[in-house]
Design a protein around this motif. Structure first.
Motif: not given
Length: 301
Positions: A21-22, A32-35, A103-107
């Protein structure tokens, strides 16, 4: 009051919780999950974009993109309820797999590095569960109060928060789950938070443990993920492995929530009927049912 179900499968076979995760972006299988520190000023590229208090989401031919602002100090099991209430309720998510992926992407996107991200998730979740502020906290507290003996096998452990609680209390506990990825994650993270724990990967309907090998078997928010046939098989296995007691907890729902992976919904009468059915199959077992933040079936051997 109904507790939020935190017993969904956290990482299914196609999701690697430790994958790369970069730069705050997690991208797996079209999810695709982005902060993003502040996405309120990002222009809407499509009228189909959905905005909620915590997310901005968009689906196109390439898949689903979800933006969030959660940082490492925010990520905890409670976010599952937020994802369900905002993204699933608005129709953004298609089924349990996408729920688990987001959920996994948020973490993973909340902080740099796989282990630091999951360590923060576990520490935050355990703190909320054990200080009583988490919605699921009463379930764990009540389950612990019902235990008989020192040794415990927990079926469908998911992230393993309940077994970790018992380990801290000095119980001889084994966490088990069908998801090998979930058990690997638990084995990896638990020593870093000072609670190393034994795990077992197995189907709850075919438990790889000897008969009468533990004092108590627990199944907290597991059987709503199983059909009626598998539920009976899982309870038969729990009774086989337990020496003294089996503790089953379920959420009470009008309808089974698909995003959580539920396939059957329970109410007090349905749980009572299940207890009667089990008692008829296993002579000498006493089945009792009560309500406390959901439903409880206690089987005494």
């Amino acid at each position: 009051m109904q507790a939020v179900d935190s017993e969904l499968e956290p990482v299914s076979a196609s999701i690697d919780p430790m994958s790369e995760c970069h730069d705050g972006e997690w991208n797996v299988d079209g999810i695709r999950v982005l902060r993003v520190a502040d996405f309120l000023h990002i222009s809407l590229l499509d009228p189909a974009t959905v905005e909620t208090p915590h997310f901005r989401a968009h689906r196109n031919h390439a898949g689903l993109t979800v933006l969030h602002r959660f940082a490492s100090h925010d990520i905890a099991d409670e976010i599952a309820a937020t994802v369900a209430d905002e993204l699933d309720a608005s129709g953004v998510l298609h089924g349990a797999h996408e729920f688990e992926s987001v959920m996994t992407g948020i973490v993973r996107s909340a902080t740099a590095g796989a282990l630091p991200a999951w360590k923060a998730f576990y520490e935050n979740s355990i703190r909320c569960l054990e200080d009583g502020s988490a919605l699921f906290a009463p379930v764990h507290r009540h389950a612990a109060s019902l235990l008989i003996g020192d040794s415990v096998l927990d079926l469908g452990s998911c992230f393993g928060f309940f077994p970790l609680r018992l380990a801290a209390l000095g119980h001889n506990v084994i966490a088990s789950d069908l998801s090998a990825a979930a058990m690997r994650l638990l084995e990896t993270v638990s020593p870093t938070i000072g609670r190393p724990i034994r795990t077992m990967t197995c189907d709850a309907t075919a438990v790889s443990a000897p008969s009468s090998s533990v004092d108590t078997v627990t199944a907290l928010h597991l059987v709503e993920h199983l059909n009626s046939t598998a539920t009976i098989a899982a309870l038969d296995e729990a009774i086989r492995v337990a020496r003294s007691r089996v503790i089953v907890a379920v959420p009470f729902e009008k309808f089974a929530r698909e995003c959580y992976g539920h396939v059957q919904a329970f109410h007090l009468d349905a749980l009572t009927d299940l207890g009667h059915s089990v008692a008829q199959r296993h002579l000498g077992i006493r089945a009792s049912v009560h309500e406390y933040h959901g439903g409880w079936l206690v089987l005494d051997l």
